[in-house]
Design a protein around this motif. Structure first.
Motif, PDB file in Angstrom:
ATOM      1  N   VAL A 258     -14.662   0.239 -20.689  1.00 17.28           N
ATOM      2  CA  VAL A 258     -14.718   0.108 -19.303  1.00 17.28           C
ATOM      3  C   VAL A 258     -15.125  -1.509 -18.964  1.00 17.28           C
ATOM      4  O   VAL A 258     -15.037  -1.969 -17.811  1.00 17.28           O
ATOM      5  N   GLY A 259     -15.442  -2.294 -19.886  1.00 16.34           N
ATOM      6  CA  GLY A 259     -15.760  -3.623 -19.815  1.00 16.34           C
ATOM      7  C   GLY A 259     -17.088  -4.074 -19.120  1.00 16.34           C
ATOM      8  O   GLY A 259     -17.828  -2.896 -18.755  1.00 16.34           O
ATOM      9  N   ASN A 260     -17.206  -5.290 -19.009  1.00 15.19           N
ATOM     10  CA  ASN A 260     -18.436  -5.715 -18.280  1.00 15.19           C
ATOM     11  C   ASN A 260     -18.544  -5.048 -16.721  1.00 15.19           C
ATOM     12  O   ASN A 260     -19.434  -4.879 -16.294  1.00 15.19           O
ATOM     13  N   LEU A 261     -17.365  -5.055 -16.127  1.00 18.37           N
ATOM     14  CA  LEU A 261     -17.284  -4.366 -14.867  1.00 18.37           C
ATOM     15  C   LEU A 261     -17.694  -3.081 -14.770  1.00 18.37           C
ATOM     16  O   LEU A 261     -18.567  -2.712 -13.820  1.00 18.37           O
ATOM     17  N   GLY A 262     -17.289  -2.217 -15.777  1.00 19.29           N
ATOM     18  CA  GLY A 262     -17.626  -1.010 -15.741  1.00 19.29           C
ATOM     19  C   GLY A 262     -19.030  -0.715 -15.953  1.00 19.29           C
ATOM     20  O   GLY A 262     -19.812   0.156 -15.373  1.00 19.29           O
ATOM     21  N   VAL A 263     -19.733  -1.521 -16.955  1.00 20.64           N
ATOM     22  CA  VAL A 263     -20.987  -1.526 -17.232  1.00 20.64           C
ATOM     23  C   VAL A 263     -22.002  -1.971 -15.978  1.00 20.64           C
ATOM     24  O   VAL A 263     -23.012  -1.334 -15.652  1.00 20.64           O
ATOM     25  N   ALA A 264     -21.409  -2.971 -15.326  1.00 21.45           N
ATOM     26  CA  ALA A 264     -22.269  -3.491 -14.044  1.00 21.45           C
ATOM     27  C   ALA A 264     -22.239  -2.318 -12.883  1.00 21.45           C
ATOM     28  O   ALA A 264     -23.364  -2.054 -12.301  1.00 21.45           O
ATOM     29  N   LEU A 265     -21.051  -1.534 -12.874  1.00 24.93           N
ATOM     30  CA  LEU A 265     -21.002  -0.437 -11.871  1.00 24.93           C
ATOM     31  C   LEU A 265     -21.897   0.510 -12.402  1.00 24.93           C
ATOM     32  O   LEU A 265     -22.607   1.292 -11.183  1.00 24.93           O
TER      33      LEU A 265
ATOM     34  N   SER B 146     -27.956   6.382 -18.347  1.00 24.35           N
ATOM     35  CA  SER B 146     -27.006   6.383 -17.880  1.00 24.35           C
ATOM     36  C   SER B 146     -26.349   4.721 -17.755  1.00 24.35           C
ATOM     37  O   SER B 146     -25.098   4.519 -18.156  1.00 24.35           O
ATOM     38  N   ALA B 147     -26.848   3.724 -17.795  1.00 26.12           N
ATOM     39  CA  ALA B 147     -26.277   2.356 -17.529  1.00 26.12           C
ATOM     40  C   ALA B 147     -26.192   2.029 -18.951  1.00 26.12           C
ATOM     41  O   ALA B 147     -25.217   1.359 -19.244  1.00 26.12           O
TER      42      ALA B 147
ATOM     43  N   GLY C 105     -25.189  -0.428 -11.102  1.00 28.37           N
ATOM     44  CA  GLY C 105     -25.516  -0.490  -9.665  1.00 28.37           C
ATOM     45  C   GLY C 105     -25.450   0.953  -9.079  1.00 28.37           C
ATOM     46  O   GLY C 105     -26.063   1.351  -8.100  1.00 28.37           O
ATOM     47  N   LEU C 106     -24.406   1.811  -9.516  1.00 29.47           N
ATOM     48  CA  LEU C 106     -24.240   2.970  -8.859  1.00 29.47           C
ATOM     49  C   LEU C 106     -25.385   4.093  -9.262  1.00 29.47           C
ATOM     50  O   LEU C 106     -25.788   5.057  -8.478  1.00 29.47           O
ATOM     51  N   THR C 107     -25.855   3.843 -10.412  1.00 27.97           N
ATOM     52  CA  THR C 107     -26.954   4.699 -11.033  1.00 27.97           C
ATOM     53  C   THR C 107     -28.216   4.340 -10.230  1.00 27.97           C
ATOM     54  O   THR C 107     -29.098   5.402  -9.493  1.00 27.97           O
TER      55      THR C 107
END
Length: 313
Positions: free
Chosen positions: A90-97, A78-79, A100-102
């Motif tokens: 999605v950029g770095n923010l999207g990847v970080a989320l 997923s991540a 984290g969310l996974t």
């Protein structure tokens, strides 16, 4: 998500300390089951974390190992998959989320089964303070690495089905420093013009950020914390960690995640040792910091601690 009754109707054993009475909740130490009642130890259930302690049903070791393998597969697919398939959108923010969310939903999904380590550094941290046995830690790490490797194969299989995908140029979200750092500047005709963050910076961030992650995992699942919010704390900690370190080395803090995709990216295998060794050092460090601050080896000691009155509805 199951709801738990965490009320404590059973009086805690009280002990005398410094001329006053204290209970187990105040001292942070649970009495041994055998000392509280004859034969009680036979009926105690082993729990590695507070998340497991609130789960009424017992799970076999095989189910715990399977949960770790499945959980690591889901985390990596997923991540890291978000970084590979949608990173430019999605950029770095999207990847970080995504990371984290996974991890957040995995804590609630498999936490009651295995404690949701899904990371050898977390397992080593818990081993360092005696919260898991050596045997279980070894099998957890094996399950995590296998789950990650299957996820890596799956990501690569999906990625290469896109005609424009170039493995040599795009890689597969592997970690790296110097010429393999995400901050390295490539020339218009290929090759690296300016190297990115160096090996020293990579060592520092992997130790410190893995220590932070493991500390939060242990602190959030300690008996003094609100266990039902543990997933939120742990998940958002991992997201913040990625926001800090994606530009440095693409963020590991998890050897299983690094091992999973290193074979598919040029130069990644040669640097893989760092992303195995230093997260493990950070995991042990985070566990020792937890121990020093909370004043005990673990929030819930295996075989000797229980959450009184806890039951699943």
């Amino acid at each position: 998500m199951p709801k738990f009754d965490t009320s404590d109707p059973v009086p805690r054993d009280r002990t005398t300390r410094g001329g006053r009475m204290t209970n187990e909740r105040e001292t942070g130490h649970e009495g041994r089951a055998a000392d509280r009642a004859p034969g009680a130890a036979e009926h105690e259930t082993e729990h590695e974390t507070a998340l497991e302690a609130v789960e009424k049903d017992e799970f076999s070791d095989a189910k715990k190992y399977a949960a770790e393998a499945i959980g690591t597969f889901v985390l990596v697919f997923s991540a890291v998959g978000t970084a590979v398939f949608a990173g430019d959108k999605v950029g770095n923010l999207g990847v970080a989320l995504a990371f984290g969310l996974t991890l957040l939903f995995l804590v609630y999904a498999i936490g009651p089964i295995s404690g949701c380590h899904v990371n050898p550094a977390v397992t080593v941290g818990q081993l360092a303070i005696g919260q898991v046995t050596l045997k279980r830690a070894v099998f957890y790490v094996v399950a995590q690495v296998l789950g990650g490797l299957v996820a890596g194969v799956t990501i690569y299989s999906v990625a290469q089905s896109l005609p424009t995908y170039d493995r040599a140029a795009q890689g597969l979200g592997a970690n790296g420093w110097g010429p393999h750092s995400p901050s390295a500047v490539e020339g218009p005709l290929g090759g690296v013009l300016v190297e990115g963050y160096g090996i020293g910076a990579t060592m520092v961030v992997e130790v410190l950020l893995t220590a932070l992650l493991v500390f939060v995992v242990l602190a959030a699942t300690d008996q003094a914390s609100d266990v039902l919010l543990a997933g939120v704390s742990i998940g958002f900690t991992l997201a913040v960690i990625h926001l800090v370190s994606i530009p440095i080395d693409n963020t590991s803090v998890n050897p299983a995640r690094s091992i999973a995709v290193a074979p598919y990216q040029d130069g990644a295998l040669g640097q893989l040792w760092l992303f195995i060794l230093f997260p493990l050092i950070g995991g042990a460090l985070g566990a020792l910091v937890y121990r020093s601050l909370f004043g005990r080896f673990a929030g819930l000691r295996p075989s000797t601690a229980r959450v009184a009155g806890a039951r699943r509805r």
